[in-house]
Scaffold this motif. Structure first.
Motif, PDB file in Angstrom:
ATOM      1  N   ARG A   1      40.245  43.115  49.224  1.00 44.13           N
ATOM      2  CA  ARG A   1      39.750  42.778  47.895  1.00 44.13           C
ATOM      3  C   ARG A   1      40.484  43.659  46.889  1.00 44.13           C
ATOM      4  O   ARG A   1      41.020  44.719  47.245  1.00 44.13           O
ATOM      5  N   PRO A   2      40.527  43.254  45.616  1.00 42.50           N
ATOM      6  CA  PRO A   2      41.186  44.087  44.603  1.00 42.50           C
ATOM      7  C   PRO A   2      40.253  45.163  44.067  1.00 42.50           C
ATOM      8  O   PRO A   2      39.038  44.985  44.018  1.00 42.50           O
ATOM      9  N   TYR A   3      40.850  46.275  43.666  1.00 33.89           N
ATOM     10  CA  TYR A   3      40.119  47.394  43.072  1.00 33.89           C
ATOM     11  C   TYR A   3      40.811  47.810  41.772  1.00 33.89           C
ATOM     12  O   TYR A   3      42.039  47.754  41.661  1.00 33.89           O
ATOM     13  N   LEU A   4      40.011  48.245  40.821  1.00 29.51           N
ATOM     14  CA  LEU A   4      40.539  48.755  39.558  1.00 29.51           C
ATOM     15  C   LEU A   4      41.329  50.042  39.821  1.00 29.51           C
ATOM     16  O   LEU A   4      40.810  50.996  40.389  1.00 29.51           O
ATOM     17  N   MET A   5      42.581  50.085  39.367  1.00 31.73           N
ATOM     18  CA  MET A   5      43.438  51.234  39.676  1.00 31.73           C
ATOM     19  C   MET A   5      43.193  52.438  38.783  1.00 31.73           C
ATOM     20  O   MET A   5      43.368  53.573  39.207  1.00 31.73           O
TER      21      MET A   5
ATOM     22  N   ASP B   1      48.041  44.678  33.713  1.00 32.61           N
ATOM     23  CA  ASP B   1      47.754  43.764  32.620  1.00 32.61           C
ATOM     24  C   ASP B   1      47.744  44.431  31.257  1.00 32.61           C
ATOM     25  O   ASP B   1      47.971  43.767  30.244  1.00 32.61           O
ATOM     26  N   MET B   2      47.425  45.729  31.210  1.00 34.89           N
ATOM     27  CA  MET B   2      47.292  46.399  29.920  1.00 34.89           C
ATOM     28  C   MET B   2      47.453  47.900  30.104  1.00 34.89           C
ATOM     29  O   MET B   2      47.322  48.426  31.221  1.00 34.89           O
ATOM     30  N   GLY B   3      47.741  48.566  28.985  1.00 33.24           N
ATOM     31  CA  GLY B   3      47.865  50.005  29.012  1.00 33.24           C
ATOM     32  C   GLY B   3      46.514  50.687  28.954  1.00 33.24           C
ATOM     33  O   GLY B   3      45.460  50.034  28.889  1.00 33.24           O
ATOM     34  N   GLU B   4      46.554  52.016  28.944  1.00 28.38           N
ATOM     35  CA  GLU B   4      45.309  52.793  28.937  1.00 28.38           C
ATOM     36  C   GLU B   4      44.506  52.565  27.660  1.00 28.38           C
ATOM     37  O   GLU B   4      43.275  52.503  27.695  1.00 28.38           O
ATOM     38  N   GLY B   5      45.181  52.462  26.534  1.00 29.36           N
ATOM     39  CA  GLY B   5      44.474  52.253  25.270  1.00 29.36           C
ATOM     40  C   GLY B   5      43.693  50.953  25.259  1.00 29.36           C
ATOM     41  O   GLY B   5      42.505  50.920  24.915  1.00 29.36           O
ATOM     42  N   ASP B   6      44.347  49.849  25.655  1.00 33.53           N
ATOM     43  CA  ASP B   6      43.684  48.550  25.682  1.00 33.53           C
ATOM     44  C   ASP B   6      42.579  48.510  26.727  1.00 33.53           C
ATOM     45  O   ASP B   6      41.522  47.901  26.513  1.00 33.53           O
ATOM     46  N   LEU B   7      42.791  49.156  27.870  1.00 31.25           N
ATOM     47  CA  LEU B   7      41.755  49.173  28.898  1.00 31.25           C
ATOM     48  C   LEU B   7      40.528  49.943  28.409  1.00 31.25           C
ATOM     49  O   LEU B   7      39.389  49.521  28.624  1.00 31.25           O
TER      50      LEU B   7
ATOM     51  N   SER C   1      36.929  41.167  35.913  1.00 32.93           N
ATOM     52  CA  SER C   1      38.156  40.546  35.414  1.00 32.93           C
ATOM     53  C   SER C   1      39.360  40.815  36.314  1.00 32.93           C
ATOM     54  O   SER C   1      40.365  40.115  36.242  1.00 32.93           O
ATOM     55  N   HIS C   2      39.271  41.862  37.141  1.00 33.22           N
ATOM     56  CA  HIS C   2      40.365  42.282  38.041  1.00 33.22           C
ATOM     57  C   HIS C   2      41.631  42.711  37.301  1.00 33.22           C
ATOM     58  O   HIS C   2      42.722  42.698  37.886  1.00 33.22           O
ATOM     59  N   VAL C   3      41.501  43.086  36.030  1.00 30.42           N
ATOM     60  CA  VAL C   3      42.669  43.607  35.327  1.00 30.42           C
ATOM     61  C   VAL C   3      43.091  44.931  35.956  1.00 30.42           C
ATOM     62  O   VAL C   3      42.280  45.664  36.525  1.00 30.42           O
ATOM     63  N   ASN C   4      44.387  45.230  35.869  1.00 27.06           N
ATOM     64  CA  ASN C   4      44.933  46.494  36.370  1.00 27.06           C
ATOM     65  C   ASN C   4      44.410  46.822  37.767  1.00 27.06           C
ATOM     66  O   ASN C   4      43.960  47.930  38.040  1.00 27.06           O
TER      67      ASN C   4
END
Length: 305
Positions: free
Chosen positions: A62-66, A166-172, A187-190
């Motif tokens: 499964r995916p995990y947030l990095m 999907d996005m940098g630290e600021g957007d996350l 959302s499974h981003v990053n």
């Protein structure tokens, strides 16, 4: 007679190779026990022998947030452009106070900008992003790189499937504030699967992602990273770890992500890849660190058997 001897020798060699490459059942059971202790959070674990490709894992499909784990893959994509000659390590990047992104482990670049605009080299930004986990630095590197899609395409082109940026630290950070941890995780981003993170590390240490010089540089930055606990805390004297950690904030008593991925090198030169992703956990940082250290200890012990 000779034919039978040769056949017997060949079968013996095949059996010996299969035995050497067999997954470590004792380690598998021990990892499962730690994962059970981590409930109601979910602990994804994968330990791989890069020499054989064999691995043992728990909750790995499964995916995990990095979180800040993604800084190592981004640095790899940047260094690939250096290898290609399209980017120089001494290129200057102009940053202003508005570029500051909070939440860094060591806000080296961000702290320097508080007094006003400043130029940083790509090399300085790489050091800050990987070794000091500086959020301002990694977002600047993403802009230099050409955006998050460039980083993900690079990984896919190298056979690292299941890791997305999907996005940098600021957007996350803004997504966390606007939508909350549950929405970010859903959302499974990053995100990355443990298998993808292990593939990234295996290919990195094997020199399949970068030139020899850039590979050595990135592994040295990962070895020097400033968080000395987690997996590293469980390793015996003489063992080395090139890793990248990642940590989210907490919401309603739960932490969205507490991570560590890295390459363990034993005194005899043998290696293990270890990937740990802890998600949606009510555990304190000290407790989570103790679980990660235990897995470091268990992995090192398995290498000496």
């Amino acid at each position: 007679m000779l034919k039978h001897l040769l056949r017997g020798t060949a079968l013996s060699l095949v059996a010996s190779a299969a035995l050497a490459a067999a997954p470590d059942a004792a380690l598998q059971a021990a990892l499962q026990k730690v994962a059970e202790q981590a409930k109601p959070g979910t602990l994804g674990v994968l330990v791989m022998d890069p020499a054989t490709g064999q691995s043992v894992s728990v909750n790995a499909h499964r995916p995990y947030l990095m979180m800040s784990v993604f800084k190592a893959p981004i640095a790899t994509a940047v260094l690939s452009q250096v290898d290609a000659g399209t980017l120089r390590l001494d290129r200057k990047v102009h940053l202003v106070p508005a570029d500051i992104v909070g939440g860094s482990a060591v806000p080296s670049t961000g702290a320097a900008l508080k007094s006003g605009a400043k130029d940083f080299t790509v090399d300085e930004l790489l050091h800050a992003a990987v070794t000091q986990s500086d959020n301002t630095a990694v977002d600047a590197l993403l802009r230099v790189l050409g955006g998050t899609a460039t980083a993900t395409r690079f990984l896919e082109s190298k056979g690292v499937h299941g890791m997305r940026i999907d996005m940098g630290e600021g957007d996350l950070g803004r997504m966390f504030e606007a939508k909350g941890s549950d929405a970010v995780l859903a959302s499974h981003v990053n995100s990355s699967t443990p298998e993808a993170a292990a593939t990234f590390l295996r290919k990195l240490q094997a020199g399949e992602l970068l030139s020899a010089g850039s590979t050595q540089k990135l592994l040295a930055l990962m070895t020097a990273q400033v968080i000395p606990n987690r997996v590293r805390a469980g390793l015996p004297a003489g063992y080395q770890l090139a890793d990248k950690t990642g940590t989210s904030g907490t919401e309603d008593g739960h932490r969205a992500a507490f991570n560590d991925i890295g390459i363990i090198t034993a005194p005899d030169g043998s290696k293990r890849i270890v990937v740990l992703f802890l998600v949606h956990s009510p555990a304190s940082s000290d407790q989570a660190t103790a679980w990660f250290a235990e897995i470091g200890k268990l992995t090192a012990a398995s290498m000496s058997r």
